[in-house]
Design an enzyme around this catalytic site. Structure first.
Site, PDB file in Angstrom:
ATOM      1  N   CYS A  71       4.709   7.263 -21.778  1.00 47.33           N
ATOM      2  CA  CYS A  71       5.093   5.850 -21.975  1.00 47.33           C
ATOM      3  C   CYS A  71       4.396   5.355 -23.244  1.00 47.33           C
ATOM      4  O   CYS A  71       3.155   5.326 -23.287  1.00 47.33           O
ATOM      5  CB  CYS A  71       4.664   5.030 -20.764  1.00 47.33           C
ATOM      6  SG  CYS A  71       5.082   3.284 -20.903  1.00 47.33           S
ATOM      7  N   HIS A 161      15.697  10.747 -23.795  1.00 49.92           N
ATOM      8  CA  HIS A 161      16.255   9.547 -24.429  1.00 49.92           C
ATOM      9  C   HIS A 161      17.629   9.828 -24.998  1.00 49.92           C
ATOM     10  O   HIS A 161      17.825  10.861 -25.660  1.00 49.92           O
ATOM     11  CB  HIS A 161      15.344   9.049 -25.557  1.00 49.92           C
ATOM     12  CG  HIS A 161      14.182   8.228 -25.062  1.00 49.92           C
ATOM     13  ND1 HIS A 161      14.323   6.915 -24.710  1.00 49.92           N
ATOM     14  CD2 HIS A 161      12.884   8.557 -24.839  1.00 49.92           C
ATOM     15  CE1 HIS A 161      13.145   6.442 -24.293  1.00 49.92           C
ATOM     16  NE2 HIS A 161      12.255   7.428 -24.359  1.00 49.92           N
ATOM     17  N   GLU A 210      15.871   1.330 -19.496  1.00 46.40           N
ATOM     18  CA  GLU A 210      14.914   2.386 -19.173  1.00 46.40           C
ATOM     19  C   GLU A 210      15.208   3.075 -17.847  1.00 46.40           C
ATOM     20  O   GLU A 210      15.529   2.427 -16.847  1.00 46.40           O
ATOM     21  CB  GLU A 210      13.485   1.819 -19.101  1.00 46.40           C
ATOM     22  CG  GLU A 210      12.867   1.596 -20.464  1.00 46.40           C
ATOM     23  CD  GLU A 210      11.368   1.470 -20.388  1.00 46.40           C
ATOM     24  OE1 GLU A 210      10.754   2.119 -19.517  1.00 46.40           O
ATOM     25  OE2 GLU A 210      10.819   0.705 -21.184  1.00 46.40           O
ATOM     26  N   CYS A 219      10.561  -0.458 -25.723  1.00 51.27           N
ATOM     27  CA  CYS A 219      10.308   0.890 -25.190  1.00 51.27           C
ATOM     28  C   CYS A 219       9.724   1.731 -26.330  1.00 51.27           C
ATOM     29  O   CYS A 219      10.397   1.961 -27.343  1.00 51.27           O
ATOM     30  CB  CYS A 219      11.615   1.507 -24.684  1.00 51.27           C
ATOM     31  SG  CYS A 219      11.404   3.177 -24.033  1.00 51.27           S
ATOM     32  N   GLY A 222      11.284   5.205 -26.625  1.00 48.19           N
ATOM     33  CA  GLY A 222      12.685   4.989 -27.025  1.00 48.19           C
ATOM     34  C   GLY A 222      12.808   4.635 -28.489  1.00 48.19           C
ATOM     35  O   GLY A 222      13.723   5.102 -29.185  1.00 48.19           O
TER      36      GLY A 222
HETATM   37  N1  LIG Z   1      10.841   4.434 -17.918  1.00 47.62           N
HETATM   38  C1  LIG Z   1      10.528   5.580 -18.795  1.00 47.62           C
HETATM   39  C2  LIG Z   1       9.001   5.685 -18.997  1.00 47.62           C
HETATM   40  C3  LIG Z   1       8.431   4.490 -19.744  1.00 47.62           C
HETATM   41  C4  LIG Z   1       8.872   4.498 -21.178  1.00 47.62           C
HETATM   42  C5  LIG Z   1       8.678   3.189 -21.943  1.00 47.62           C
HETATM   43  N2  LIG Z   1       8.175   2.056 -21.198  1.00 47.62           N
HETATM   44  C6  LIG Z   1       7.857   3.412 -23.202  1.00 47.62           C
HETATM   45  O1  LIG Z   1       7.218   2.469 -23.694  1.00 47.62           O
HETATM   46  O2  LIG Z   1       7.904   4.563 -23.724  1.00 47.62           O
HETATM   47  C7  LIG Z   1      11.018   6.879 -18.146  1.00 47.62           C
HETATM   48  O3  LIG Z   1      10.994   6.997 -16.923  1.00 47.62           O
HETATM   49  O4  LIG Z   1      11.402   7.776 -18.912  1.00 47.62           O
END
Ligand SMILES: N[C@H](CCC[C@H](N)C(=O)O)C(=O)O
Length: 274
Positions: A71, A161, A210, A219, A222
């Protein structure tokens, strides 16, 4: 139990310490704690744990209780917390995650972390690693949702992604399209879905649906994945300023590693009565 709430550009997290590894039901805590009506409210839960291979370990759990390997906004918040709480009092920190060991550099002014730069590691277009089961070249392909074709790229940036190029990131369609793509069978571990508008060769605007959390204000992984895909497809340079709903993030892809720079802020601390 004691908790802190932090955010990175509006992507918000509950953080708890589990240094004695005595808290077991982390997914349950994430589901209840992240609920925006019956809990504190957040996009995910960050857990501080001991590491044998790095300075510290970060476990990430989405608001739906699913575990995420990495994350980006979360690791900036995590690094700020562990420095300012004196858990790791260094301005260069290594953090163990399920996506590997991440190297974090802190900008510290008067004992307060004013900025965070993270080496997010190397992206991968390797289908087996993502994982991706489509019969297309995942660097650039078309994905159809509700009769509309979107130009897309799919890669691994710690977590899966998929990047779609759109004219308007504020189109309400994003929620429906995001939810549909997240759960498509070509993504055996689901996928995050990034809607990207190219502004010029050094600026993009994006919004992310997400995996395991839904629409968020920013994100980190992302944004990194979106810059890598846009650069690989000749749409931008390798250094890009990204405009998220919550503010700006700065990404630099050197052909091997991706570097992400952005803020992290405390919101509050308290006792979780779950
Ligand atoms: N929900 C994402 C993880 C958090 C990613 C995001 N909050 C970031 O800042 O990279 C997943 O399960 O792939």
């Amino acid at each position: 139990m004691h908790f802190a709430k932090l955010h990175g550009l509006g992507n918000d997290f509950i953080l708890i310490e589990n240094l004695d590894s005595d808290i077991e039901d982390l997914s349950e805590i994430a589901i209840k704690g992240c609920d925006r009506h019956f809990g504190v409210g957040a996009d995910g839960l960050l857990v501080v744990e001991k590491s044998k291979i790095a300075d510290i370990k970060m476990t990430i759990i989405n608001s739906d209780g699913s575990v995420a390997e990495m994350c980006g906004n979360g690791i900036r918040c995590f690094a700020k917390y562990i420095y300012e709480k004196g858990i790791v009092k260094k301005d260069s920190i290594s953090v163990e995650t399920l996506a590997g060991i991440m190297k974090i550099k802190l900008k510290v002014e008067g004992g307060i972390v004013s900025g965070v730069k993270a080496n997010m590691g190397s992206p991968s277009f390797e289908k087996a690693l993502i994982p991706f089961k489509g019969e297309v070249d995942n660097r650039s392909y078309f994905i159809e949702v509700n009769g509309k074709n979107y130009s897309a790229s799919t890669l691994l940036m710690g977590v899966p992604h998929t990047i779609l190029y759109v004219d308007d990131v504020d189109d309400d369609e994003i929620i429906r399209v995001g939810r549909e793509i997240e759960n498509m069978s070509i993504f055996p571990s689901k996928t995050n879905v990034n809607f990207v508008k190219i502004i010029d060769r050094n600026n993009i605007k994006l919004k992310t649906w997400e995996r395991g959390a839904g629409l968020t204000l920013a994100c980190g992984t992302g944004t990194c994945a979106s810059v890598v895909a846009s650069y690989i497809n000749g749409l931008t340079e390798n250094k890009v300023r990204a405009k998220l709903q919550g503010g700006y993030m700065y990404i630099d892809y050197d052909g091997e590693n991706v570097f992400m720079e952005g803020p992290a802020e405390f919101i509050c601390e308290g006792e979780l009565l779950l």
